[in-house]
Scaffold this active site. Structure first.
Site, PDB file in Angstrom:
ATOM      1  N   GLY A 186       0.811  -1.205   0.000  1.00  0.00           N
ATOM      2  CA  GLY A 186       0.000   0.000   0.000  1.00  0.00           C
ATOM      3  C   GLY A 186       0.841   1.250   0.000  1.00  0.00           C
ATOM      4  O   GLY A 186       2.064   1.201   0.155  1.00  0.00           O
ATOM      5  N   PRO A 187       0.206   2.407  -0.168  1.00  0.00           N
ATOM      6  CA  PRO A 187       0.942   3.677  -0.191  1.00  0.00           C
ATOM      7  C   PRO A 187       1.621   3.940   1.150  1.00  0.00           C
ATOM      8  O   PRO A 187       1.277   3.342   2.174  1.00  0.00           O
ATOM      9  CB  PRO A 187      -0.155   4.721  -0.479  1.00  0.00           C
ATOM     10  CG  PRO A 187      -1.310   3.942  -1.017  1.00  0.00           C
ATOM     11  CD  PRO A 187      -1.233   2.589  -0.390  1.00  0.00           C
ATOM     12  N   PRO A 188       2.589   4.847   1.173  1.00  0.00           N
ATOM     13  CA  PRO A 188       3.265   5.170   2.442  1.00  0.00           C
ATOM     14  C   PRO A 188       2.303   5.780   3.456  1.00  0.00           C
ATOM     15  O   PRO A 188       1.409   6.553   3.103  1.00  0.00           O
ATOM     16  CB  PRO A 188       4.336   6.183   2.027  1.00  0.00           C
ATOM     17  CG  PRO A 188       4.522   5.991   0.561  1.00  0.00           C
ATOM     18  CD  PRO A 188       3.199   5.548   0.028  1.00  0.00           C
TER      19      PRO A 188
ATOM     20  N   LYS B 118       0.927  -0.022   7.474  1.00  0.00           N
ATOM     21  CA  LYS B 118       1.379  -1.404   7.266  1.00  0.00           C
ATOM     22  C   LYS B 118       2.212  -1.890   8.448  1.00  0.00           C
ATOM     23  O   LYS B 118       1.990  -2.986   8.975  1.00  0.00           O
ATOM     24  CB  LYS B 118       2.179  -1.485   5.962  1.00  0.00           C
ATOM     25  CG  LYS B 118       1.383  -1.101   4.725  1.00  0.00           C
ATOM     26  CD  LYS B 118       2.194  -1.272   3.466  1.00  0.00           C
ATOM     27  CE  LYS B 118       3.327  -0.261   3.354  1.00  0.00           C
ATOM     28  NZ  LYS B 118       2.851   1.136   3.288  1.00  0.00           N
TER      29      LYS B 118
ATOM     30  N   GLU C   2      -8.984  32.815  -9.780  1.00  0.00           N
ATOM     31  CA  GLU C   2      -9.617  31.944  -8.781  1.00  0.00           C
ATOM     32  C   GLU C   2     -11.140  32.048  -8.856  1.00  0.00           C
ATOM     33  O   GLU C   2     -11.851  31.054  -8.675  1.00  0.00           O
ATOM     34  CB  GLU C   2      -9.127  32.315  -7.381  1.00  0.00           C
ATOM     35  CG  GLU C   2      -7.634  32.157  -7.172  1.00  0.00           C
ATOM     36  CD  GLU C   2      -7.167  30.731  -7.384  1.00  0.00           C
ATOM     37  OE1 GLU C   2      -7.984  29.806  -7.260  1.00  0.00           O
ATOM     38  OE2 GLU C   2      -5.987  30.540  -7.693  1.00  0.00           O
TER      39      GLU C   2
ATOM     40  N   ASP D 177      -2.854  23.980 -13.707  1.00  0.00           N
ATOM     41  CA  ASP D 177      -4.122  23.636 -14.355  1.00  0.00           C
ATOM     42  C   ASP D 177      -3.874  22.890 -15.666  1.00  0.00           C
ATOM     43  O   ASP D 177      -4.509  21.861 -15.943  1.00  0.00           O
ATOM     44  CB  ASP D 177      -4.926  24.907 -14.647  1.00  0.00           C
ATOM     45  CG  ASP D 177      -5.281  25.669 -13.380  1.00  0.00           C
ATOM     46  OD1 ASP D 177      -5.321  25.029 -12.310  1.00  0.00           O
ATOM     47  OD2 ASP D 177      -5.494  26.887 -13.461  1.00  0.00           O
TER      48      ASP D 177
END
Length: 642
Positions: free
Chosen positions: A231-233, A237, A455, A529
């Site tokens: 899995g991701p950090p 785990k 924005e 973007d």
């Protein structure tokens, strides 16, 4: 009294202490073996006077330059010799005087002449003598070289091998795993692991087997050899592996994949053997190898290394230990990695790692549980809304949420508050995602106006599109590397449809579209973007097969073997480029049309943003009214513009 005894440091023996008495003995032997400790050096006149008086019993010439003079017993009682002879340093049978005569030939001629003229009866002997200190000094360079070599060997073995005081060089092949057993129990349990319900259910069976193996073996089942946590950090785990050890209550060997790697050839394989040997002696037990990709990478991928690669030798030994002969011992191997794609296939097969447990980023419900764990040590105000915070943190791992709670506490302490308020958590989210506010950054009024309309363009387009994420907050205060930032509230999706992706791309292009519409100029502020929409458009065409002209084809290879191969022709590549450009340009024109229809509201929103610098969802409702799309808002996401 007992407390003082407990605090008294324990006596520890060091092998270096043996050198101290040896050195003292050598100095003592050198001191007491010297025969001339009580003797006195005399001049030539004094020597001639003693010689003529016939007081000399024997002359011993040492090394052809010094005469050791032994007096007759009756001469030692004379007044001029008595004081020196009765000295505590003088020993009977030792020379009382020493005379450095210079040239040996002249000295011998002189005493022979005196002996004949005065009828003297002393003896003369020539000897070669070396003291122990002289011997030690001659061997000193070799002793220093040996001492330096021993020092560095001890340091290397201590750093590489561990295992006992001093870390002897012979322990370099010993395992460096940290053992948790009945004396040092792991206190982490599944109660300390929030979320990860699927992963906990998988590893619970391993715990049950270790607690009551007969429940499974009586039906002919075998113990699973290993489980791989992928899995991701920051998803938990390592924490999950500790919880397995805490729940099972069996010896737990914990180490990192890099602990096997060493500069010496064969050390990694030796440590693997020693690790499994220790685990088998304490079975049933668990071995946890964190970051196993350090030794478990696929073999033969790097052509620069030879066949005797140390990492491959370590991996081969690990494969043998996990599925070799004599596999009836109750030893389970848990491993964790972020890079399961680079692991060797032989390591991943059933019989070694029977189960691959994917530990994913937490969803909304799991993030709420993780917040409940990490706020326990915090002093919170009554207005903290954990449900809203869980919505505000999409894509956050457990480690990110822990960091968020700590950052909120630091922000509250910096402001001198007695409790952590809800706004402190929101500021912490902004700090982590967007970076530190830079209110002192110099921005001209013209640039600030462009940023405000940019924005405002994002906010307007996203508010008007059904599948675009609605706005939560917009700021034109520089933060991190961005000059403005916008926080959105996307719905949680498992799959994404074409219309949803197109609406998101249109909202992303709303910033540049607003610049073009209001100023008839565009700037470099839309870099992030453009990067985002280009990736989305390319994925639509080449990965997900969402383009009609290219068709239902994907050029994505999950095995990662297409790094140097272009899986399509030049004509197809040209078509892909044209379709990507057309998708982006269509959404750009669509954003301009939406903003043109709402030009007055766009201007009002931008002016409000220039005035307040930060606006929220309520400000958009006052200007645009409620959104016509009644969608349940489940979680938030952040995007930033440079």
């Amino acid at each position: 009294m007992s407390d003082n005894k407990k605090n008294t440091p324990k006596f520890t023996f060091s092998s270096f202490w043996l050198y101290i008495p040896i050195l003292i003995i050598l100095l003592g032997l050198s001191f007491f073996n010297s025969g001339n400790l009580g003797s006195r050096n005399i001049s030539k006149n004094e020597f001639t006077k003693i010689l003529e008086a016939n007081d000399i019993q024997k002359i011993v010439v040492e090394n052809n330059n010094v005469a050791q003079i032994y007096l007759k017993p009756e001469a030692e009682k004379k007044e001029e010799h008595k004081k020196l002879a009765e000295s505590p340093f003088f020993r009977k049978g030792s020379p009382l005087y020493s005379y450095n005569f210079g040239d040996l030939q002249n000295f011998e001629n002189e005493i022979e002449k005196e002996k004949k003229e005065n009828n003297l009866d002393f003896d003369k002997v020539n000897i070669e003598r070396t003291s122990m200190m002289d011997t030690l000094i001659s061997f000193l360079p070799f002793i220093l070289l040996i001492a330096i070599w021993l020092f560095f060997m001890r340091r290397m073995s201590g750093a590489a091998g561990g295992g006992g005081a001093g870390g002897q060089i012979f322990n370099i092949g010993k395992s460096k795993a940290k053992l948790f057993d009945e004396n040092t129990k792991v206190k982490t349990t599944f109660k300390n692991v929030a979320g990860l319900e699927g992963a906990k259910e998988e590893v619970q069976e391993i715990v049950d087997f270790l607690k009551s193996p007969e429940k499974y073996t009586k039906l002919g089942g075998k113990i699973p050899k290993g489980a791989l946590l992928v899995g991701p950090p920051g998803t938990g785990k390592t924490l999950l592996a500790k919880a397995v050890a805490g729940e099972a209550g069996v010896p737990f060997f914990s180490l990192s994949g890099s602990d096997f790697v060493e500069m010496f050839v064969g050390v990694g394989a030796s440590r693997v053997r020693d690790l499994f040997k220790q685990a088998q002696q304490k079975s049933p037990s668990i071995i946890f190898i964190d970051e196993i990709d350090a030794i478990g990478r696929a073999r033969g991928k790097n052509s620069m290394t030879g066949g005797n690669d140390e990492r491959e030798n370590t991996l081969n030994q690990l494969l043998t230990e996990m599925d070799g002969f004599g596999t009836d011992t109750n030893v389970i191997v848990l491993a964790a990695t972020n890079r399961a794609d680079v692991l060797d296939k032989a390591l991943m097969r059933a019989g070694r790692f029977d189960r691959q447990i994917y530990v994913d980023l937490p969803d909304l419900h799991e993030r709420r549980e993780i917040f409940n764990v990490h706020i326990k040590p915090l002093k919170l105000a009554e207005n903290v809304n954990l449900e809203f915070l869980a919505q505000q943190t999409p894509g956050f791992s457990g480690a990110d949420i822990a960091n968020l709670c700590n950052e909120a506490a630091l922000i509250a302490a910096r402001k001198g508050k007695n409790a952590i308020e809800h706004q402190d958590f929101l500021d912490a989210v902004d700090r982590i995602v967007g970076g530190l506010e830079k209110k002192n950054k110099v921005i001209t009024p013209k640039e600030k106006k462009v940023i405000a309309f940019h924005e405002a363009g994002h906010a307007t387009v996203s508010w008007m599109l059904e599948h675009a994420a609605p706005l939560v907050k917009v700021t034109i205060v520089p933060r991190g590397q961005s000059l403005g930032a916008a926080w959105y509230l996307p719905e949680e999706r498992k799959i994404v449809q074409t219309e949803q992706m197109l609406d998101e791309m249109c909202a992303t292009m709303g910033g540049r579209a607003a610049e073009k519409l209001m100023f008839n100029k565009i700037s470099t502020g839309a870099l992030s973007d453009l990067e985002k929409v280009t990736k989305q458009a390319r994925a639509m065409v080449t990965v997900y097969g969402l383009n009609d002209k290219v068709g239902n084809i994907t050029y994505y290879d999950s095995s990662g073997n297409d790094a140097f191969v272009k899986p399509y022709s030049d004509a197809t590549a040209q078509k892909i480029d044209e379709e990507i450009s057309e998708i982006i340009e269509n959404q750009y024109k669509r954003a301009i049309d939406i903003l043109d229809e709402n030009r007055d509201k766009l201007t009002e929103l931008a002016e409000l943003l220039l005035e307040k610098e930060v606006i929220f969802k309520d400000d958009l409702v006052k200007i645009f009214g409620d959104r016509p799309f009644g969608k349940e808002e489940e979680k938030t996401e952040t995007t930033t513009e440079e």
